[in-house]
Design an enzyme around this catalytic site. Sequence first.
Site, PDB file in Angstrom:
ATOM      1  N   LEU A   1      72.424  68.979  38.664  1.00 21.36           N
ATOM      2  CA  LEU A   1      71.336  68.306  39.320  1.00 21.36           C
ATOM      3  C   LEU A   1      70.351  67.731  38.312  1.00 21.36           C
ATOM      4  O   LEU A   1      69.987  68.200  37.178  1.00 21.36           O
ATOM      5  CB  LEU A   1      70.489  69.408  40.033  1.00 21.36           C
ATOM      6  CG  LEU A   1      68.905  68.799  40.609  1.00 21.36           C
ATOM      7  CD1 LEU A   1      69.208  67.846  41.504  1.00 21.36           C
ATOM      8  CD2 LEU A   1      68.336  70.264  41.215  1.00 21.36           C
ATOM      9  N   CYS A   2      70.433  66.388  38.503  1.00 20.82           N
ATOM     10  CA  CYS A   2      69.803  65.459  37.570  1.00 20.82           C
ATOM     11  C   CYS A   2      68.765  64.260  38.220  1.00 20.82           C
ATOM     12  O   CYS A   2      69.471  63.629  38.847  1.00 20.82           O
ATOM     13  CB  CYS A   2      70.500  64.895  36.426  1.00 20.82           C
ATOM     14  SG  CYS A   2      69.923  63.943  35.042  1.00 20.82           S
TER      15      CYS A   2
ATOM     16  N   SER B   1      59.172  64.301  39.641  1.00 15.96           N
ATOM     17  CA  SER B   1      57.874  64.722  40.338  1.00 15.96           C
ATOM     18  C   SER B   1      57.625  63.911  41.514  1.00 15.96           C
ATOM     19  O   SER B   1      56.713  63.907  42.130  1.00 15.96           O
ATOM     20  CB  SER B   1      56.761  64.804  39.552  1.00 15.96           C
ATOM     21  OG  SER B   1      56.973  65.677  38.530  1.00 15.96           O
ATOM     22  N   LYS B   2      58.909  63.482  42.410  1.00 17.56           N
ATOM     23  CA  LYS B   2      58.684  62.619  43.619  1.00 17.56           C
ATOM     24  C   LYS B   2      59.411  63.563  44.721  1.00 17.56           C
ATOM     25  O   LYS B   2      59.783  62.888  45.647  1.00 17.56           O
ATOM     26  CB  LYS B   2      59.237  61.247  43.259  1.00 17.56           C
ATOM     27  CG  LYS B   2      58.757  60.197  42.334  1.00 17.56           C
ATOM     28  CD  LYS B   2      59.516  59.077  42.203  1.00 17.56           C
ATOM     29  CE  LYS B   2      58.902  58.222  41.041  1.00 17.56           C
ATOM     30  NZ  LYS B   2      57.390  57.683  41.376  1.00 17.56           N
ATOM     31  N   ARG B   3      59.634  64.654  44.532  1.00 19.76           N
ATOM     32  CA  ARG B   3      60.326  65.466  45.542  1.00 19.76           C
ATOM     33  C   ARG B   3      61.422  65.104  45.955  1.00 19.76           C
ATOM     34  O   ARG B   3      62.119  65.093  46.874  1.00 19.76           O
ATOM     35  CB  ARG B   3      59.367  65.651  46.820  1.00 19.76           C
ATOM     36  CG  ARG B   3      57.791  65.950  46.380  1.00 19.76           C
ATOM     37  CD  ARG B   3      57.761  67.448  45.763  1.00 19.76           C
ATOM     38  NE  ARG B   3      58.146  68.569  46.622  1.00 19.76           N
ATOM     39  CZ  ARG B   3      58.104  69.772  46.244  1.00 19.76           C
ATOM     40  NH1 ARG B   3      57.729  70.187  44.855  1.00 19.76           N
ATOM     41  NH2 ARG B   3      58.583  71.030  46.992  1.00 19.76           N
TER      42      ARG B   3
ATOM     43  N   ALA C   1      64.489  66.121  44.183  1.00 17.09           N
ATOM     44  CA  ALA C   1      65.365  67.321  44.371  1.00 17.09           C
ATOM     45  C   ALA C   1      65.819  68.058  45.634  1.00 17.09           C
ATOM     46  O   ALA C   1      66.447  68.160  45.852  1.00 17.09           O
ATOM     47  CB  ALA C   1      64.785  68.131  42.915  1.00 17.09           C
TER      48      ALA C   1
ATOM     49  N   LEU D   1      79.125  76.376  34.185  1.00 17.70           N
ATOM     50  CA  LEU D   1      79.234  75.458  33.103  1.00 17.70           C
ATOM     51  C   LEU D   1      77.780  74.744  33.106  1.00 17.70           C
ATOM     52  O   LEU D   1      77.260  74.493  33.881  1.00 17.70           O
ATOM     53  CB  LEU D   1      80.189  74.692  33.408  1.00 17.70           C
ATOM     54  CG  LEU D   1      81.664  74.998  33.473  1.00 17.70           C
ATOM     55  CD1 LEU D   1      82.806  74.056  34.120  1.00 17.70           C
ATOM     56  CD2 LEU D   1      82.053  75.792  32.115  1.00 17.70           C
TER      57      LEU D   1
END
Length: 389
Positions: A139-140, A147-149, A151, A389
């Site tokens: 996840l990147c 910080s723009k939601r 994720a 991993l």
Amino acid sequence: KRHRFWETQPVGQFRDLGDPTVTEGPIEPPIPLSDVKPDPYTLPASYDWSTCDISDDAVATEVYNLLTANYVEDDENMFRFNYSREFLRWALRPPAYFTAWHIGVRVKSSKKLVAFITGVPARIRVRNDVVGMAEINFLCVHKKLRSKRLAPVMIKEVTRRVHLENMWQAAYTAGVVLPTPITTTQYWHRSLNPKKLIEVGFSRLGPRMTMSRTIKLYKLPDSVITPGFRKMELRDVPAVTRLLQGYLAQFVVAPDFDDADVEHWLLPREDVVESYVVECPQTHELTDFCSFYTLPSSILSNQNYSVLKAAYSYYNVATKTPLLQLMNDALIVAKQKEYDVFNALDVMHNGKFLKELKFGPGDGQLHYYLYNYRLQHPLKPSDLGLVLL
Ligand SMILES: CCCCCCCCCCCCCC(=O)CSCCNC(=O)CCNC(=O)[C@H](O)C(C)(C)COP(=O)(O)OP(=O)(O)OC[C@H]1O[C@@H](n2cnc3c(N)ncnc32)[C@H](O)[C@@H]1OP(=O)(O)O
Ligand SMILES: CCOC(=O)c1cnc2ccc(OC)cc2c1SCCC#N
């Protein structure tokens, strides 16, 4: 701390801990596939979803470039993980993988890859329950889009695509505390090149210690000492599968590896994963196994070095050779191959060799999580038989 997104998800909530009425197992039941949202979640304007075929050289390079510049850094911003393209191809294409679970976000106009999240299928046993799960990783979000939601949208999208394959659980790790860890593990580090680790500022000369004294402290023999210690080969797969299944059965959470899994995850691949067996010179039976994966890191601000070559303990099984001796041979091989450090988590039986083999505790913790599967109480790290991993 409020977790506006995670409070909406089927994960153990902090308030459940210790509640004797909560049962172990799935939190929400599967839903009919026809009820799974058929179309992707909505991204902010000017971004598109983009399924990433990691087998395509150009795409693998875009993913590599995104992660190399924007993936996980330690708290002191000394290092950033630098997963290689070959490593990513290995990590993302295990038996029965889905390309659709390798999810990118691109800028509509420029097509630039600015975010990524992946899932791979795995059979994970939780106590006596073998569950088909997605292992979520990589996840990147690009540093400029934090910080723009973003994720939560990416997590919901990979969840939706996993649901479409009729899978309802996931496993993942994170350095951050989220609702709710099933266990919290500690990184330990064994210096192989103490001079470089001191030079980059990771280690410091001990009190009353000179550099030459420190180098001598971590010195290792030039060759392994266990008779029959050799690289794993394809013909070893059935025996290694038996060794691993026998060993992993003792842990509360562990992968349920079959021959195809062992062939993928544990056959040596140069600069990706190394595995060794001990073949008894008399009987030719395989009695022990050890493995580590190769995950370099960029060194973020040092004049003399730009890359840290790190080995990460993977799966180790000692049935005849003492575990200490087996792992010391792993250190010897890693030193021969010019790794700077050998890292291990305090999971499985690793706690039995860490101090004795001169590992030092790191200041980073790694939290393990299950999605849509609740445990009655957190596990000890030594209950865990799973390395992601
Ligand atoms: C049935 C199938 C289910 C499949 C799915 C299972 C679940 C899989 C879950 C994923 C497992 C991944 C495992 C994995 O890959 C291994 S952990 C490595 C994660 N990646 C990095 O640390 C790279 C550098 N950081 C970034 O790229 C960004 O900071 C990321 C993208 C991390 C967050 O982007 P951002 O721009 O900084 O933040 P917003 O977009 O504004 O979003 C803020 C919200 O995101 C929550 N957050 C932050 N970090 C998280 C993390 N590491 N896991 C889960 N959630 C994380 C945070 O708590 C908040 O939610 P809350 O308000 O509720 O607290
Ligand atoms: C020298 C010991 O530290 C590391 O090997 C290392 C390397 N790169 C990182 C990149 C991101 C990072 O973010 C948590 C940590 C490291 C670490 S310490 C934790 C991993 C282990 N063992």
